[in-house]
Design a protein around this motif. Structure first.
Motif, PDB file in Angstrom:
ATOM      1  N   ASN A  59       0.795  -1.229   0.000  1.00 39.60           N
ATOM      2  CA  ASN A  59       0.000   0.000   0.000  1.00 39.60           C
ATOM      3  C   ASN A  59       0.826   1.278   0.000  1.00 39.60           C
ATOM      4  OD1 ASN A  59      -2.422  -1.502   0.141  1.00 39.60           O
ATOM      5  ND2 ASN A  59      -2.127  -1.759   2.330  1.00 39.60           N
ATOM      6  N   MET A  60       2.035   1.239  -0.539  1.00 39.37           N
ATOM      7  CA  MET A  60       2.829   2.468  -0.607  1.00 39.37           C
ATOM      8  C   MET A  60       2.139   3.444  -1.561  1.00 39.37           C
ATOM      9  SD  MET A  60       6.815   3.063  -1.555  1.00 39.37           S
ATOM     10  CE  MET A  60       7.007   4.156  -2.943  1.00 39.37           C
ATOM     11  N   PRO A  61       1.943   4.681  -1.120  1.00 39.52           N
ATOM     12  CA  PRO A  61       1.310   5.667  -2.011  1.00 39.52           C
ATOM     13  C   PRO A  61       2.102   5.835  -3.301  1.00 39.52           C
ATOM     14  CG  PRO A  61       1.571   6.541   0.209  1.00 39.52           C
ATOM     15  CD  PRO A  61       2.327   5.249   0.162  1.00 39.52           C
ATOM     16  N   ASN A  62       1.414   6.015  -4.384  1.00 41.22           N
ATOM     17  CA  ASN A  62       2.039   6.225  -5.690  1.00 41.22           C
ATOM     18  C   ASN A  62       2.105   7.729  -5.967  1.00 41.22           C
ATOM     19  OD1 ASN A  62       3.141   5.771  -8.176  1.00 41.22           O
ATOM     20  ND2 ASN A  62       1.226   5.187  -9.142  1.00 41.22           N
ATOM     21  N   LEU A  63       2.831   8.447  -5.115  1.00 43.94           N
ATOM     22  CA  LEU A  63       2.887   9.907  -5.197  1.00 43.94           C
ATOM     23  C   LEU A  63       4.213  10.431  -5.720  1.00 43.94           C
ATOM     24  CD1 LEU A  63       1.253  10.698  -1.729  1.00 43.94           C
ATOM     25  CD2 LEU A  63       0.151  10.688  -3.973  1.00 43.94           C
ATOM     26  N   TRP A  64       5.182   9.532  -5.903  1.00 45.09           N
ATOM     27  CA  TRP A  64       6.518   9.965  -6.268  1.00 45.09           C
ATOM     28  C   TRP A  64       6.983   9.192  -7.489  1.00 45.09           C
ATOM     29  CZ3 TRP A  64       5.301   8.171  -1.294  1.00 45.09           C
ATOM     30  CH2 TRP A  64       5.034   9.190  -0.376  1.00 45.09           C
ATOM     31  N   ASN A  65       7.895   9.777  -8.231  1.00 44.36           N
ATOM     32  CA  ASN A  65       8.450   9.133  -9.405  1.00 44.36           C
ATOM     33  C   ASN A  65       9.702   8.362  -8.980  1.00 44.36           C
ATOM     34  OD1 ASN A  65       9.211   8.343 -11.917  1.00 44.36           O
ATOM     35  ND2 ASN A  65       9.610  10.386 -12.702  1.00 44.36           N
ATOM     36  N   VAL A  66       9.475   7.104  -8.553  1.00 43.67           N
ATOM     37  CA  VAL A  66      10.571   6.243  -8.115  1.00 43.67           C
ATOM     38  C   VAL A  66      10.503   4.932  -8.887  1.00 43.67           C
ATOM     39  CG1 VAL A  66      10.743   7.251  -5.809  1.00 43.67           C
ATOM     40  CG2 VAL A  66       9.237   5.300  -6.187  1.00 43.67           C
ATOM     41  N   VAL A  67      11.662   4.391  -9.202  1.00 45.66           N
ATOM     42  CA  VAL A  67      11.739   3.102  -9.891  1.00 45.66           C
ATOM     43  C   VAL A  67      11.760   2.010  -8.823  1.00 45.66           C
ATOM     44  CG1 VAL A  67      13.122   1.636 -11.389  1.00 45.66           C
ATOM     45  CG2 VAL A  67      12.946   4.092 -11.857  1.00 45.66           C
ATOM     46  N   LEU A  68      10.754   1.147  -8.862  1.00 47.76           N
ATOM     47  CA  LEU A  68      10.666   0.026  -7.929  1.00 47.76           C
ATOM     48  C   LEU A  68      11.154  -1.236  -8.615  1.00 47.76           C
ATOM     49  CD1 LEU A  68       7.121   0.654  -6.391  1.00 47.76           C
ATOM     50  CD2 LEU A  68       9.338   1.201  -5.378  1.00 47.76           C
ATOM     51  N   THR A  69      11.942  -2.018  -7.892  1.00 51.18           N
ATOM     52  CA  THR A  69      12.354  -3.334  -8.382  1.00 51.18           C
ATOM     53  C   THR A  69      11.737  -4.377  -7.462  1.00 51.18           C
ATOM     54  OG1 THR A  69      14.397  -3.321  -7.089  1.00 51.18           O
ATOM     55  CG2 THR A  69      14.519  -2.435  -9.335  1.00 51.18           C
ATOM     56  N   VAL A  70      11.781  -5.630  -7.869  1.00 50.37           N
ATOM     57  CA  VAL A  70      11.163  -6.701  -7.093  1.00 50.37           C
ATOM     58  C   VAL A  70      11.870  -6.872  -5.763  1.00 50.37           C
ATOM     59  CG1 VAL A  70      10.293  -7.926  -9.108  1.00 50.37           C
ATOM     60  CG2 VAL A  70      12.545  -8.495  -8.199  1.00 50.37           C
ATOM     61  N   GLY A  71      11.124  -7.381  -4.798  1.00 52.52           N
ATOM     62  CA  GLY A  71      11.676  -7.646  -3.479  1.00 52.52           C
ATOM     63  C   GLY A  71      12.402  -8.972  -3.440  1.00 52.52           C
ATOM     64  N   ASN A  72      12.559  -9.499  -2.242  1.00 50.08           N
ATOM     65  CA  ASN A  72      13.336 -10.723  -2.063  1.00 50.08           C
ATOM     66  C   ASN A  72      12.493 -11.977  -1.896  1.00 50.08           C
ATOM     67  OD1 ASN A  72      12.330 -10.512   0.526  1.00 50.08           O
ATOM     68  ND2 ASN A  72      14.287 -10.037   1.477  1.00 50.08           N
ATOM     69  N   GLY A  73      11.185 -11.844  -2.068  1.00 47.34           N
ATOM     70  CA  GLY A  73      10.314 -13.000  -1.890  1.00 47.34           C
ATOM     71  C   GLY A  73       9.921 -13.220  -0.445  1.00 47.34           C
ATOM     72  N   GLY A  74      10.538 -12.503   0.486  1.00 44.97           N
ATOM     73  CA  GLY A  74      10.200 -12.581   1.901  1.00 44.97           C
ATOM     74  C   GLY A  74       9.303 -11.415   2.264  1.00 44.97           C
ATOM     75  N   ASN A  75       9.723 -10.646   3.260  1.00 44.58           N
ATOM     76  CA  ASN A  75       8.903  -9.513   3.684  1.00 44.58           C
ATOM     77  C   ASN A  75       9.212  -8.230   2.917  1.00 44.58           C
ATOM     78  OD1 ASN A  75      11.374  -8.813   4.790  1.00 44.58           O
ATOM     79  ND2 ASN A  75      10.544  -8.243   6.771  1.00 44.58           N
ATOM     80  N   VAL A  76      10.113  -8.285   1.947  1.00 44.59           N
ATOM     81  CA  VAL A  76      10.407  -7.118   1.115  1.00 44.59           C
ATOM     82  C   VAL A  76       9.601  -7.252  -0.177  1.00 44.59           C
ATOM     83  CG1 VAL A  76      12.197  -5.788  -0.056  1.00 44.59           C
ATOM     84  CG2 VAL A  76      12.717  -6.929   2.113  1.00 44.59           C
ATOM     85  N   ILE A  77       8.565  -6.436  -0.297  1.00 43.28           N
ATOM     86  CA  ILE A  77       7.660  -6.484  -1.454  1.00 43.28           C
ATOM     87  C   ILE A  77       8.345  -5.908  -2.690  1.00 43.28           C
ATOM     88  CG2 ILE A  77       5.398  -5.780  -2.339  1.00 43.28           C
ATOM     89  CD1 ILE A  77       5.354  -7.613   0.221  1.00 43.28           C
ATOM     90  N   SER A  78       9.010  -4.763  -2.513  1.00 46.06           N
ATOM     91  CA  SER A  78       9.733  -4.116  -3.605  1.00 46.06           C
ATOM     92  C   SER A  78      10.862  -3.291  -3.002  1.00 46.06           C
ATOM     93  CB  SER A  78       8.794  -3.240  -4.439  1.00 46.06           C
ATOM     94  OG  SER A  78       8.139  -2.290  -3.637  1.00 46.06           O
ATOM     95  N   ARG A  79      11.709  -2.746  -3.885  1.00 44.27           N
ATOM     96  CA  ARG A  79      12.868  -1.975  -3.428  1.00 44.27           C
ATOM     97  C   ARG A  79      13.079  -0.775  -4.331  1.00 44.27           C
ATOM     98  NH1 ARG A  79      17.296  -6.727  -3.480  1.00 44.27           N
ATOM     99  NH2 ARG A  79      16.678  -6.619  -5.637  1.00 44.27           N
ATOM    100  N   ILE A  80      13.671   0.243  -3.750  1.00 44.36           N
ATOM    101  CA  ILE A  80      14.174   1.387  -4.505  1.00 44.36           C
ATOM    102  C   ILE A  80      15.687   1.316  -4.368  1.00 44.36           C
ATOM    103  CG2 ILE A  80      14.248   3.900  -4.700  1.00 44.36           C
ATOM    104  CD1 ILE A  80      11.493   3.904  -3.221  1.00 44.36           C
ATOM    105  N   ASN A  81      16.370   1.164  -5.487  1.00 45.41           N
ATOM    106  CA  ASN A  81      17.823   1.014  -5.497  1.00 45.41           C
ATOM    107  C   ASN A  81      18.457   2.324  -5.959  1.00 45.41           C
ATOM    108  OD1 ASN A  81      17.279  -1.732  -5.003  1.00 45.41           O
ATOM    109  ND2 ASN A  81      17.216  -2.151  -7.189  1.00 45.41           N
ATOM    110  N   CYS A  82      19.004   3.071  -5.034  1.00 51.22           N
ATOM    111  CA  CYS A  82      19.615   4.349  -5.423  1.00 51.22           C
ATOM    112  C   CYS A  82      20.608   4.798  -4.360  1.00 51.22           C
ATOM    113  CB  CYS A  82      18.539   5.409  -5.632  1.00 51.22           C
ATOM    114  SG  CYS A  82      19.204   6.950  -6.307  1.00 51.22           S
ATOM    115  N   ASN A  83      21.877   4.483  -4.593  1.00 45.47           N
ATOM    116  CA  ASN A  83      22.932   4.863  -3.662  1.00 45.47           C
ATOM    117  C   ASN A  83      22.904   6.358  -3.349  1.00 45.47           C
ATOM    118  OD1 ASN A  83      23.749   2.226  -3.971  1.00 45.47           O
ATOM    119  ND2 ASN A  83      25.710   2.714  -4.910  1.00 45.47           N
TER     120      ASN A  83
END
Length: 124
Positions: A59-83
């Motif tokens: 249920n993360m709000p879709n209010l920002w322009n962020v690239v989401l990648t897949v999670g780890n199959g556990g409790n991480v649904i998705s990720r934002i990868n940006c050092n």
């Protein structure tokens, strides 16, 4: 500190300062929705470390322009990868790795004219 775009490929982008500080508020909630990690992928044969925002909710709000990648199959649904973004919020705004943030410490880094935006993010 605000900037419009983060990451070599623009993985995290904001239309304006209001969006940026609202996102910081959302990340500072410490309600289990997100966590910050620095993965040492070089230890697993990958090219290098990666700063990630782990998303633990559908249920993360879709209010920002962020690239989401897949999670780890556990409790991480998705990720934002940006050092660059993770480094920015840790060094400039007092975020720490993990899922619990010090909201008061982070809020003290927010320019006064954007406190309402930050608080709006906390309430999402």
């Amino acid at each position: 500190m605000y900037q419009q775009s983060f990451g070599r490929n623009g993985q995290v982008q904001f239309a304006n300062e209001h969006e940026f500080y609202k996102f910081l508020g959302y990340l500072a909630k410490s309600d289990g929705s997100t966590s910050l990690v620095w993965e040492h992928n070089e230890n697993q044969g990958a090219w290098g470390s990666e700063g990630r925002i782990q998303i633990h909710t559908h249920n993360m709000p879709n209010l920002w322009n962020v690239v989401l990648t897949v999670g780890n199959g556990g409790n991480v649904i998705s990720r934002i990868n940006c050092n660059e973004f993770v480094e920015n919020i840790c060094t400039q705004h007092g975020f720490v790795y993990g899922g619990i943030q010090n909201r008061e410490h982070i809020q003290a880094t927010i320019p006064q004219q954007y406190i309402n935006d930050f608080n709006d993010g906390l309430n999402l």
